[in-house]
Design an enzyme around this catalytic site. Structure first.
Site, PDB file in Angstrom:
ATOM      1  N   GLU A 291       0.812  -1.223   0.000  1.00 17.76           N
ATOM      2  CA  GLU A 291       0.000   0.000   0.000  1.00 17.76           C
ATOM      3  C   GLU A 291       0.843   1.270   0.000  1.00 17.76           C
ATOM      4  O   GLU A 291       0.773   2.058   0.950  1.00 17.76           O
ATOM      5  CB  GLU A 291      -0.899   0.027   1.240  1.00 17.76           C
ATOM      6  CG  GLU A 291      -1.902  -1.092   1.301  1.00 17.76           C
ATOM      7  CD  GLU A 291      -2.701  -1.093   2.590  1.00 17.76           C
ATOM      8  OE1 GLU A 291      -3.843  -1.568   2.554  1.00 17.76           O
ATOM      9  OE2 GLU A 291      -2.187  -0.629   3.632  1.00 17.76           O
ATOM     10  N   GLY A 293       1.796   5.021  -0.570  1.00 19.95           N
ATOM     11  CA  GLY A 293       1.080   6.283  -0.784  1.00 19.95           C
ATOM     12  C   GLY A 293       2.083   7.359  -1.141  1.00 19.95           C
ATOM     13  O   GLY A 293       2.227   7.767  -2.291  1.00 19.95           O
ATOM     14  N   ARG A 294       2.829   7.760  -0.118  1.00 18.65           N
ATOM     15  CA  ARG A 294       3.824   8.818  -0.275  1.00 18.65           C
ATOM     16  C   ARG A 294       4.745   8.586  -1.484  1.00 18.65           C
ATOM     17  O   ARG A 294       4.980   9.489  -2.285  1.00 18.65           O
ATOM     18  CB  ARG A 294       4.678   8.872   0.999  1.00 18.65           C
ATOM     19  CG  ARG A 294       5.709   9.989   1.027  1.00 18.65           C
ATOM     20  CD  ARG A 294       6.666   9.803   2.224  1.00 18.65           C
ATOM     21  NE  ARG A 294       5.974   9.511   3.458  1.00 18.65           N
ATOM     22  CZ  ARG A 294       5.465  10.421   4.287  1.00 18.65           C
ATOM     23  NH1 ARG A 294       5.627  11.698   4.034  1.00 18.65           N
ATOM     24  NH2 ARG A 294       4.816  10.066   5.381  1.00 18.65           N
ATOM     25  N   ARG A 331       3.171  20.176   7.213  1.00 18.14           N
ATOM     26  CA  ARG A 331       4.060  19.122   7.709  1.00 18.14           C
ATOM     27  C   ARG A 331       5.214  19.655   8.558  1.00 18.14           C
ATOM     28  O   ARG A 331       5.706  18.961   9.428  1.00 18.14           O
ATOM     29  CB  ARG A 331       4.557  18.233   6.566  1.00 18.14           C
ATOM     30  CG  ARG A 331       3.413  17.411   5.959  1.00 18.14           C
ATOM     31  CD  ARG A 331       3.871  16.332   4.988  1.00 18.14           C
ATOM     32  NE  ARG A 331       4.577  15.266   5.660  1.00 18.14           N
ATOM     33  CZ  ARG A 331       5.882  15.078   5.608  1.00 18.14           C
ATOM     34  NH1 ARG A 331       6.652  15.897   4.901  1.00 18.14           N
ATOM     35  NH2 ARG A 331       6.433  14.089   6.262  1.00 18.14           N
ATOM     36  N   TYR A 335       5.233  18.042  12.154  1.00 18.81           N
ATOM     37  CA  TYR A 335       6.298  17.060  12.426  1.00 18.81           C
ATOM     38  C   TYR A 335       7.707  17.632  12.339  1.00 18.81           C
ATOM     39  O   TYR A 335       8.669  16.864  12.377  1.00 18.81           O
ATOM     40  CB  TYR A 335       6.276  15.920  11.396  1.00 18.81           C
ATOM     41  CG  TYR A 335       4.966  15.351  10.992  1.00 18.81           C
ATOM     42  CD1 TYR A 335       4.221  14.562  11.868  1.00 18.81           C
ATOM     43  CD2 TYR A 335       4.471  15.554   9.706  1.00 18.81           C
ATOM     44  CE1 TYR A 335       3.029  13.990  11.459  1.00 18.81           C
ATOM     45  CE2 TYR A 335       3.276  14.979   9.292  1.00 18.81           C
ATOM     46  CZ  TYR A 335       2.556  14.202  10.177  1.00 18.81           C
ATOM     47  OH  TYR A 335       1.393  13.639   9.770  1.00 18.81           O
ATOM     48  N   CYS A 362      -0.972  33.183  10.636  1.00 14.53           N
ATOM     49  CA  CYS A 362      -0.721  33.854  11.904  1.00 14.53           C
ATOM     50  C   CYS A 362      -0.302  32.871  12.989  1.00 14.53           C
ATOM     51  O   CYS A 362      -1.033  32.641  13.963  1.00 14.53           O
ATOM     52  CB  CYS A 362      -1.956  34.626  12.329  1.00 14.53           C
ATOM     53  SG  CYS A 362      -2.213  36.006  11.241  1.00 14.53           S
TER      54      CYS A 362
HETATM   55  C1  LIG Z   1      -0.739   5.747   5.649  1.00 20.53           C
HETATM   56  C2  LIG Z   1      -0.949   4.358   5.279  1.00 20.53           C
HETATM   57  C3  LIG Z   1      -0.390   3.851   4.102  1.00 20.53           C
HETATM   58  C4  LIG Z   1       0.527   4.649   3.214  1.00 20.53           C
HETATM   59  O1  LIG Z   1       1.681   5.037   3.829  1.00 20.53           O
HETATM   60  P1  LIG Z   1       2.818   5.795   3.002  1.00 20.53           P
HETATM   61  O2  LIG Z   1       3.826   6.154   4.020  1.00 20.53           O
HETATM   62  O3  LIG Z   1       2.176   6.995   2.395  1.00 20.53           O
HETATM   63  O4  LIG Z   1       3.313   4.854   1.969  1.00 20.53           O
HETATM   64  C5  LIG Z   1      -0.702   2.545   3.761  1.00 20.53           C
HETATM   65  N1  LIG Z   1      -1.503   1.776   4.541  1.00 20.53           N
HETATM   66  C6  LIG Z   1      -2.050   2.241   5.669  1.00 20.53           C
HETATM   67  C7  LIG Z   1      -2.931   1.373   6.455  1.00 20.53           C
HETATM   68  C8  LIG Z   1      -1.793   3.528   6.087  1.00 20.53           C
HETATM   69  O5  LIG Z   1      -2.321   3.980   7.219  1.00 20.53           O
END
Ligand SMILES: *Cc1c(COP(=O)(O)O)cnc(C)c1O
Length: 433
Positions: A291, A293-294, A331, A335, A362
């Site tokens: 999975e 994303g980033r 971000r 963080y 602000c």
């Molecule tokens: C956030 C998340 C991802 C994606 O994480 P990345 O760091 O963006 O690759 C995949 N699976 C689950 C369950 C997540 O919470």
């Protein structure tokens, strides 16, 4: 030449992304402006798919974790590239539905899905509900009965491996709001219960050990624990779990000091580990779900800002204020995340002076980059903050009633708007006088 390979410089000495002139895009769409290289996004999708094909016979599925950046266009792109989708809320699911995403390839995550969200998912025949806890399992059991439907589920497991950026720990993971723990028997109990519920089909187990991870080892440890768990469940119940979802978290290059692992290497090592345990424990090869994303979107995006005031506080700091900030990229304030930036005009000019790039909100903490060496900057100059394609637009807000910037995607060197700029009318559209 630059830390992102979607960037270049053209004959006019202007920064380009996906071959398009960034200053021209800024002129056309105004700033602040998110720009994403669509071709790069597609290439990143293919890297994961190819790795799964090469190292695991394609016996799996890559899901794009849409929380990194969710809109209709990105759902279409993920679908066209053959990826599935990870959604974590009714809103992300609704976006996928409106983008005509194939429902069977959607995995619905979240530690506190509401009944309405679950109903939305079940009535639309979402492929998997990744069950977080027993309350949710009970709710799903009732929904299956009410609707007379079979619901395929996976379970969010805390594998006892917690990866942080640049390091990881093996225990202490019980203290997480996500999922059920292995060590305490909680995971085993919920799955045993699920097998007794009518209309609930147990398909898989899932874990997600963190984000922006640069090591392979924590993934291997998690895969081992999950595989042994699958084998234990088989021994104890006779049922075999057929899907192993190892989540996302693959790190990217935000600054020169980040050294991400080539994405193919993760799956190469993971598949070796998984194959070995199937032999040792006499279980079948599970389907592997990843999975990312980033790593799909973040390195394919930049944010372009116009410099406003330049405030030099002698012997202390020089603040370069820009026309966006924590409203489009929270971000740093969340963080203390680190980013790199370039001047759009003459991006290869040698940096001379350490400055701090500040937003216009602000809050004193509203910075984009603290202490970065930049060439000289004056009001009106354009700067690009790099690797903002993930967790920027999706985390943006209207703080200070600042409209969200638009997102332009570049493909084949040509720009196409993916999300329009918000207007002041949009800002007050839900207000009631
Ligand atoms: C956030 C998340 C991802 C994606 O994480 P990345 O760091 O963006 O690759 C995949 N699976 C689950 C369950 C997540 O919470």
């Amino acid at each position: 030449m630059f830390i992102l390979d979607c960037l270049g410089v053209n004959e006019k000495n202007i920064l380009t992304i996906g071959g398009a002139d960034v200053s021209e895009l800024a002129k056309e769409y105004k700033t602040p402006l998110y720009i994403m290289d669509e071709d790069k996004i597609r290439e990143n999708c293919r890297l994961y798919k190819k790795a799964l094909d090469e190292h695991y016979n394609g016996n799996g599925l890559v899901l794009y974790a849409s929380k990194a950046f969710c809109c209709l266009r990105i759902c279409s792109i993920a679908n066209e590239e053959g990826l599935g989708l990870d959604v974590v809320s009714g809103g992300e699911l609704y976006t996928a539905i409106k983008a005509n995403f194939p429902m069977e390839k959607i995995y619905f995550h979240g530690n506190n899905k509401t009944k309405d969200e679950l109903l939305l998912a079940v009535t639309n025949n979402v492929g998997r509900i990744v069950v977080d806890n027993e309350t949710e399992l009970d709710m799903l059991g009732e929904i299956a009965k009410e609707k007379g439907k079979d619901i395929s589920v996976s379970f969010r497991i805390k594998p006892g491996v917690d990866a942080h950026t640049h390091d990881f720990i093996r225990t202490g993971q019980i203290d997480s709001k996500f999922g059920v723990a292995l060590e305490t028997g909680e995971a085993e109990n919920i799955i045993k219960k699920a097998y007794t519920l009518e209309g609930i089909n147990v398909k898989g187990v899932h874990c997600h050990i963190g984000s922006q991870i640069f090591e392979i080892e924590p993934f291997l440890l998690a895969a081992q624990k999950m595989m042994h768990f699958i084998a234990d469940i088989k021994e104890k119940t006779g049922n075999e779990i057929t899907e192993l979802n190892l989540g996302g978290g693959y790190g990217i290059k935000y600054t020169k000091t980040d050294n991400p692992v080539p994405y193919g290497d993760f799956i190469r090592h993971i598949s070796q580990t998984v194959k070995q345990i199937t032999k040792e424990r006499n279980i079948s090869l599970p389907k592997i779900i990843m999975e990312p994303g980033r790593s799909i979107v973040a390195p394919a995006g930049i944010t372009v800002y116009t410099v406003g005031s330049v405030k030099e506080i002698p012997n202390i700091r020089t603040y370069i204020s820009v026309d966006g900030g924590m409203s489009d990229n929270p971000r740093y304030i969340l963080y203390r995340s680190k980013y790199h930036a370039l001047k759009v005009e003459n991006p290869t000019e040698k940096p001379k002076k350490i400055v701090t790039i500040a937003g216009k909100c602000c809050e004193s903490g509203d910075l984009l980059i603290k202490n970065i060496k930049m060439p000289s900057l004056k009001p009106g100059d354009l700067i690009a903050v790099l690797a903002t394609g993930g967790y920027n637009y999706s985390m943006a807000s209207n703080y200070n009633r600042i409209p969200r910037p638009p997102v332009v995607m570049v493909s084949g060197g040509k720009p196409k708007l993916a999300i329009a700029r918000e207007s002041y009318q949009d800002i007050i559209k839900n207000d009631i006088m």
